[in-house]
Write a protein that holds these residues in place. Sequence first.
Motif, PDB file in Angstrom:
ATOM      1  N   VAL A  37       9.794  12.449   9.366  1.00  0.00           N
ATOM      2  CA  VAL A  37       8.914  11.465  10.153  1.00  0.00           C
ATOM      3  C   VAL A  37       7.590  11.414   9.538  1.00  0.00           C
ATOM      4  CG1 VAL A  37       7.944  10.335  12.284  1.00  0.00           C
ATOM      5  CG2 VAL A  37      10.172  11.492  12.114  1.00  0.00           C
ATOM      6  N   PRO A  38       7.225  10.497   8.719  1.00  0.00           N
ATOM      7  CA  PRO A  38       5.919  10.819   7.887  1.00  0.00           C
ATOM      8  C   PRO A  38       4.957  10.144   8.527  1.00  0.00           C
ATOM      9  CG  PRO A  38       7.258   8.912   6.838  1.00  0.00           C
ATOM     10  CD  PRO A  38       8.265   9.579   7.890  1.00  0.00           C
ATOM     11  N   TYR A  39       3.563  10.891   8.591  1.00  0.00           N
ATOM     12  CA  TYR A  39       2.570  10.409   9.246  1.00  0.00           C
ATOM     13  C   TYR A  39       1.432   9.986   8.045  1.00  0.00           C
ATOM     14  CZ  TYR A  39       3.572  11.822  13.876  1.00  0.00           C
ATOM     15  OH  TYR A  39       4.404  12.264  14.967  1.00  0.00           O
ATOM     16  N   GLY A  40       0.665   8.892   8.218  1.00  0.00           N
ATOM     17  CA  GLY A  40      -0.234   8.604   7.327  1.00  0.00           C
ATOM     18  C   GLY A  40      -0.157   8.241   6.150  1.00  0.00           C
ATOM     19  N   THR A  41       1.099   7.746   5.763  1.00  0.00           N
ATOM     20  CA  THR A  41       1.473   7.576   4.476  1.00  0.00           C
ATOM     21  C   THR A  41       0.559   6.365   3.464  1.00  0.00           C
ATOM     22  OG1 THR A  41       2.716   5.413   5.380  1.00  0.00           O
ATOM     23  CG2 THR A  41       4.122   7.476   5.083  1.00  0.00           C
ATOM     24  N   ILE A  42      -0.250   5.549   4.394  1.00  0.00           N
ATOM     25  CA  ILE A  42      -1.265   4.798   3.660  1.00  0.00           C
ATOM     26  C   ILE A  42      -2.713   5.385   3.820  1.00  0.00           C
ATOM     27  CG2 ILE A  42       0.223   2.875   3.469  1.00  0.00           C
ATOM     28  CD1 ILE A  42      -1.438   1.495   5.596  1.00  0.00           C
ATOM     29  N   ALA A  43      -2.687   6.750   4.373  1.00  0.00           N
ATOM     30  CA  ALA A  43      -4.025   7.052   4.654  1.00  0.00           C
ATOM     31  C   ALA A  43      -5.088   6.976   3.409  1.00  0.00           C
ATOM     32  CB  ALA A  43      -4.035   8.439   5.247  1.00  0.00           C
ATOM     33  N   ALA A  44      -4.179   7.237   2.137  1.00  0.00           N
ATOM     34  CA  ALA A  44      -5.088   7.352   0.853  1.00  0.00           C
ATOM     35  C   ALA A  44      -5.541   5.866   0.360  1.00  0.00           C
ATOM     36  CB  ALA A  44      -4.297   8.160   0.020  1.00  0.00           C
ATOM     37  N   VAL A  45      -5.223   4.890   0.972  1.00  0.00           N
ATOM     38  CA  VAL A  45      -5.449   3.707   0.224  1.00  0.00           C
ATOM     39  C   VAL A  45      -6.569   2.962   0.965  1.00  0.00           C
ATOM     40  CG1 VAL A  45      -4.390   1.530  -0.338  1.00  0.00           C
ATOM     41  CG2 VAL A  45      -3.079   3.533  -0.441  1.00  0.00           C
ATOM     42  N   ALA A  46      -7.680   2.727   0.551  1.00  0.00           N
ATOM     43  CA  ALA A  46      -8.457   1.793   1.220  1.00  0.00           C
ATOM     44  C   ALA A  46      -8.167   0.366   1.336  1.00  0.00           C
ATOM     45  CB  ALA A  46      -9.775   2.223   0.568  1.00  0.00           C
ATOM     46  N   PRO A  47      -8.942  -0.028   2.516  1.00  0.00           N
ATOM     47  CA  PRO A  47      -8.599  -1.677   2.557  1.00  0.00           C
ATOM     48  C   PRO A  47      -8.958  -2.469   1.088  1.00  0.00           C
ATOM     49  CG  PRO A  47      -9.961  -0.897   4.203  1.00  0.00           C
ATOM     50  CD  PRO A  47      -9.829   0.279   3.419  1.00  0.00           C
ATOM     51  N   ALA A  87       0.805  -1.200  -0.091  1.00  0.00           N
ATOM     52  CA  ALA A  87       0.008   0.036   0.120  1.00  0.00           C
ATOM     53  C   ALA A  87       0.864   1.259   0.050  1.00  0.00           C
ATOM     54  CB  ALA A  87      -0.885   0.023   1.101  1.00  0.00           C
ATOM     55  N   ARG A  88       2.003   1.172   0.767  1.00  0.00           N
ATOM     56  CA  ARG A  88       2.570   2.104   0.854  1.00  0.00           C
ATOM     57  C   ARG A  88       3.521   2.601  -0.345  1.00  0.00           C
ATOM     58  NH1 ARG A  88       5.748   1.522   5.729  1.00  0.00           N
ATOM     59  NH2 ARG A  88       3.783   2.510   7.099  1.00  0.00           N
ATOM     60  N   ALA A  89       4.038   1.513  -1.257  1.00  0.00           N
ATOM     61  CA  ALA A  89       4.773   1.601  -2.218  1.00  0.00           C
ATOM     62  C   ALA A  89       3.742   2.297  -3.330  1.00  0.00           C
ATOM     63  CB  ALA A  89       5.127   0.370  -2.857  1.00  0.00           C
ATOM     64  N   SER A  90       2.475   1.877  -3.482  1.00  0.00           N
ATOM     65  CA  SER A  90       1.596   2.341  -4.262  1.00  0.00           C
ATOM     66  C   SER A  90       1.463   3.861  -4.147  1.00  0.00           C
ATOM     67  CB  SER A  90       0.172   1.648  -4.291  1.00  0.00           C
ATOM     68  OG  SER A  90      -0.344   2.360  -3.168  1.00  0.00           O
ATOM     69  N   GLN A  91       1.752   4.530  -3.243  1.00  0.00           N
ATOM     70  CA  GLN A  91       1.721   5.941  -3.070  1.00  0.00           C
ATOM     71  C   GLN A  91       2.971   6.625  -3.588  1.00  0.00           C
ATOM     72  OE1 GLN A  91      -1.237   7.424  -1.122  1.00  0.00           O
ATOM     73  NE2 GLN A  91      -1.482   5.561  -2.204  1.00  0.00           N
ATOM     74  N   LEU A  92       4.108   5.861  -3.738  1.00  0.00           N
ATOM     75  CA  LEU A  92       5.269   6.598  -4.062  1.00  0.00           C
ATOM     76  C   LEU A  92       5.159   7.125  -5.625  1.00  0.00           C
ATOM     77  CD1 LEU A  92       7.775   4.362  -2.124  1.00  0.00           C
ATOM     78  CD2 LEU A  92       6.788   6.473  -1.331  1.00  0.00           C
ATOM     79  N   ASP A  93       6.096   7.995  -5.690  1.00  0.00           N
ATOM     80  CA  ASP A  93       6.224   8.678  -6.900  1.00  0.00           C
ATOM     81  C   ASP A  93       6.530   7.602  -8.043  1.00  0.00           C
ATOM     82  OD1 ASP A  93       5.466  10.850  -6.106  1.00  0.00           O
ATOM     83  OD2 ASP A  93       7.576  11.941  -6.392  1.00  0.00           O
ATOM     84  N   GLU A  94       7.035   6.532  -7.648  1.00  0.00           N
ATOM     85  CA  GLU A  94       7.811   5.734  -8.743  1.00  0.00           C
ATOM     86  C   GLU A  94       6.571   4.792  -9.263  1.00  0.00           C
ATOM     87  OE1 GLU A  94       9.002   5.712  -5.500  1.00  0.00           O
ATOM     88  OE2 GLU A  94      10.960   7.021  -6.207  1.00  0.00           O
ATOM     89  N   ALA A  95       5.529   4.465  -8.213  1.00  0.00           N
ATOM     90  CA  ALA A  95       4.713   3.469  -8.716  1.00  0.00           C
ATOM     91  C   ALA A  95       3.200   4.636  -9.594  1.00  0.00           C
ATOM     92  CB  ALA A  95       3.596   3.257  -7.506  1.00  0.00           C
ATOM     93  N   ARG A  96       3.347   5.812  -9.619  1.00  0.00           N
ATOM     94  CA  ARG A  96       2.674   6.574 -10.468  1.00  0.00           C
ATOM     95  C   ARG A  96       3.151   7.563 -11.518  1.00  0.00           C
ATOM     96  NH1 ARG A  96       1.281  10.270  -5.862  1.00  0.00           N
ATOM     97  NH2 ARG A  96      -0.570  11.049  -7.024  1.00  0.00           N
ATOM     98  N   PRO A  97       3.967   7.014 -12.530  1.00  0.00           N
ATOM     99  CA  PRO A  97       4.599   7.890 -13.475  1.00  0.00           C
ATOM    100  C   PRO A  97       3.887   8.907 -14.220  1.00  0.00           C
ATOM    101  CG  PRO A  97       4.377   5.391 -14.164  1.00  0.00           C
ATOM    102  CD  PRO A  97       3.781   5.523 -12.698  1.00  0.00           C
ATOM    103  N   GLU A  98       2.435   8.467 -14.410  1.00  0.00           N
ATOM    104  CA  GLU A  98       1.561   9.406 -15.129  1.00  0.00           C
ATOM    105  C   GLU A  98       1.221  10.559 -14.417  1.00  0.00           C
ATOM    106  OE1 GLU A  98      -1.579   7.196 -16.729  1.00  0.00           O
ATOM    107  OE2 GLU A  98      -0.276   5.694 -17.667  1.00  0.00           O
ATOM    108  N   ALA A  99       0.992  10.232 -13.288  1.00  0.00           N
ATOM    109  CA  ALA A  99       0.609  11.558 -12.272  1.00  0.00           C
ATOM    110  C   ALA A  99       1.679  12.343 -12.115  1.00  0.00           C
ATOM    111  CB  ALA A  99       0.102  10.978 -10.990  1.00  0.00           C
ATOM    112  N   VAL A 100       3.027  11.689 -11.881  1.00  0.00           N
ATOM    113  CA  VAL A 100       4.261  12.608 -11.666  1.00  0.00           C
ATOM    114  C   VAL A 100       4.650  13.357 -13.014  1.00  0.00           C
ATOM    115  CG1 VAL A 100       6.656  12.338 -11.327  1.00  0.00           C
ATOM    116  CG2 VAL A 100       5.173  10.901 -10.130  1.00  0.00           C
ATOM    117  N   ALA A 101       4.453  12.734 -14.017  1.00  0.00           N
ATOM    118  CA  ALA A 101       4.541  13.491 -15.632  1.00  0.00           C
ATOM    119  C   ALA A 101       3.674  14.593 -15.329  1.00  0.00           C
ATOM    120  CB  ALA A 101       4.483  12.531 -16.512  1.00  0.00           C
ATOM    121  N   ALA A 102       2.325  14.611 -15.181  1.00  0.00           N
ATOM    122  CA  ALA A 102       1.624  15.626 -15.269  1.00  0.00           C
ATOM    123  C   ALA A 102       1.958  16.875 -14.339  1.00  0.00           C
ATOM    124  CB  ALA A 102       0.033  14.922 -15.065  1.00  0.00           C
ATOM    125  N   VAL A 103       2.448  16.279 -13.322  1.00  0.00           N
ATOM    126  CA  VAL A 103       2.949  17.535 -12.171  1.00  0.00           C
ATOM    127  C   VAL A 103       4.186  18.206 -12.771  1.00  0.00           C
ATOM    128  CG1 VAL A 103       3.749  17.997  -9.697  1.00  0.00           C
ATOM    129  CG2 VAL A 103       1.979  16.261 -10.406  1.00  0.00           C
TER     130      VAL A 103
END
Lengths: 479, 501
Positions: free
Chosen positions: A50-60, A12-28
């Motif tokens: 110290v990051p907080y809530g790194t998987i807050a954006a991922v539902a179960p 879940a955490r990895a899915s949040q990283l920039d590496e996992a989201r090349p299209e979104a990153v490219a748009a930014v």
Amino acid sequence: MDRSPIDDVEAARASQLDEARPEAVAAVHRAGRLTARERMAALLDPDTEVPYGTIAAVAPDGAWVAEAGGVDAVGSIDGVTVIASSTDFTDKGGGYGAGRLERLFALAHERRWPVVFFVDGGGSRARHPRSDLGHLELNGLFGRFMLFDGIAELSGWVPTIAIVSGPSFAGHASLAGFSDFVIATPGSSIGMGGPPMVEAALGLSLSANELAGVEMHERTGGIDLLVESEPAAIEAARRYLSYTTNRESGPPSASAAMIDALVPTGDDNDMVTVIDALVDEGGLFQLRPNFARSVITGFARMNGRSIGVVASQPLVDDGAIDEQAATKIGRFVELCDVYDYPILALIDTPGCTVGSTTDEDGGSGMTPGLNRWHTRPLMAHHHRTVPLFAVQVGRGGGLGPSIMGGLASGRSAPALWLAWPTADIRASDGFAAVRSQHAFDDVVAPSSTRRMITRLLTHLGGDGAPGGRTAKKHPVDTW
Amino acid sequence: MEAEQLRQIVEARARVLDDARPEAVEKVHAAGRFTARERIAALVDEGSFIEYGQLAGASPAVDDDAHADGLVAGAGRLDDAPFVVASYDVTVHDGTQTDRNMRKLVRLLYLANRHRWPFVCFVDGDGARPDPPLVPPPIVVYSRGTWDVYEGLAELSGWAPSVAVISGRTLDGNAGIAMLCDLVVATAGSEVGTRGPDGRPVTRPVEELAADGSVDIVVDDEAEATAVVADYLNYWAGGFEQGQPSATHDAITSIIPDDRRGPYDVREVMVALADADSTLELGALWAPSMITMLATLGGHPIGLFANQPSSPVAGAIDSAAADKAARFVELCDAYELPLVSLVDNPGYMVGPDAERAGIARHHARPLAALHHRTVPLCSVQLRKAYGLGPWAMSGWGSSRVMPELRLAWPSVESGGMSLEGAAYLVKRREIKAAENPEQARSIRDAYAEEMRDPASGVSAGRTFSFDDIVLPSETRDRIIAMLSSIPRVFPPVKKHPIDPR
């Protein structure tokens, strides 16, 4: 064995990283901006986050949860611990950080940590009026803070710095509006209602920047600083924060030796060059430089000590003080007061005017006069407890000197009130007459002034140290 | 003691009174105004005035004719509550300011700050007196009187009320005094300004200052001004009898129209809710979408503020309205006047003009003021609660400050965005394709009607968005019950000054 719960979390955490989201990153990147994570990396000292809530954006179920994209963290900037946060605009236009800001605001309040956050986004999302959340959650919520009362509570207790790079509307704009210091990048916007709402309410079809561009805000006072890029915004935040720490000493500026020759003898002298010659090398860090330009506000150092500077700018509107200039001075004096910055005031003004003179109209319609806005800096000076060093550089007409440098007696009197030989106070009116007769503690050469002020700063000792108090004095007025 | 000494004093005193100056008095009356002494006499309780500096003059000469040096000043009582009061005298050197008459004001401000007494000053006059004759030693030549007046007013701000009355031309330092007072009352046609570089006065009518928030109340004449000042000080002094309901209270239910978009004058609700004949509106000519009034409710002095649905922006909160609300909240907080807000707004004002006026920063001012208040707040949601609008009027639902009582009327509707706003987003294409504005509006209204929760009041109660949903007719008693439970206690130190704007 199947995948472990740890694997699930890591995935879940990895899915949040920039590496996992090349299209979104490219748009930014195409928009000339940094991703939320890149912003954090550029903002914070290495290995302090110290990051907080790194998987807050991922539902179960792996789906994306709205209003929880972005990054919230504790970290440090040049050794100063801060709360840092960024919205992630690729997340359907915002969300507030990683949804942990309320928590971190409480931590900032407890530990007295400054807040630096990127607040581009489109505000909270609309909900179906007959859904369970149709009515606003107005009442009896649990928790120490919500977002907006959190930032209100922090106001005047810890510095709050908002960076707006991109469109920032509604709730996001509100967070920026509550902040002490608002930095923006070109093309960005800050507004209470975004283009769809404006089209709905007023029938106007405007782009975000046409509607509430930061270029407009730069001239009308809605932001404090416009810089060319996100890295420059981060640099500005860094510099702003640097003044929360005093240094042991500081070298005079290269132009210090020439100050006697720089002091204005006419109307064509730029007060910024005088300030730069008086303060430490590195000069003045101006806030709201293109708003109400007949007065100057900013931070600087004197022999290493952080100070706030207010000054007339005779180059613009003759240095006259209109309503906007008065509010610029008033707010800055309050800001210096709550964060314990001593103030240096350099005065050369003909007095007060009414009718805005610093708008795009170029100063037409400026007439001498007085209204309530003009008394705000008087109130601010009267109630401040930080020391003030006032220098009468040139003219001091009407209420002008008091607006810039406090009243001459009682509680708001300057710790040191100097006049330079160029001071020009004719007894044209009662205020000036009284002041000219007895106000000054001494008349000195500009070249002697730095020494007097830095020495007195030393004598004043801890009184001027930023951050030394145990209770909030008052909030920083947002306007 | 020589009889001659006594006689001199008695004579010198008599010379400064109105009876001894029929021509000066006539001149003032001809202009439709009262003399300085008449103004004060109209305010103070009979026999309570203690004059300061009655014999002061422009010079020590026995035949000096600058009576009271152009400023009548003293302490007295108003409806039995102590206060200090002064009036410039335009018949003496045009009501100009001197070091000496400013020192008289300083004496009053000392008393006011020391004893927490209100300060009232009739400020009309021409600013600094040209070429004031210098007084030789040993009398102190250069006091800092001029500055101590401003200091004294700044110090008094938020500690005890200060009131300026502008009646006539008011220039420079005289105007400065007014702008530092909590409340500025002006008679119609008066002018405020300064002397320009050429020495000529540059003035603006007080109506213009009232429109930008620098004058709070414009009245027809000085008699009305006197009455307003007395009213204002009475809210501070408190001690009212249990108030009677307004004559319009019985009709309070019918003020809000059946049409949920229909405008109405919220002043009618305010007057119907407050005690009979108890309201005093502040800033009527400024920021018309926000109405602010002092009033009493069951005898409790309160600050009452409300959105105005009949304003051109339908009650939306623009920068001026935000400033007006913020200042009013600070004023009431400082003077321990509990707040009652009546809420019906579509949110903050949006659009390019609003943004240019800085709404993204100004909007936070009432929120911050409500957050930092310590006086109780009762809010009544009359109708619309959208976006940040309800928070602006009542503060948040968590944290250190919540409203003591958050009520709503059955007509309440609330959400993140108004139904009409949502219609524009959802039905955007259809609305854009409409043939004319009427058709566009009917598409919008049809959607809003479809989405409308006909039982919105009940569901607001079910979701506990409010402490209770009450009938309009019950509202007054509910709030009185709460106010009666919270004693009005003045803290021993000043909370904060009142932001000039």
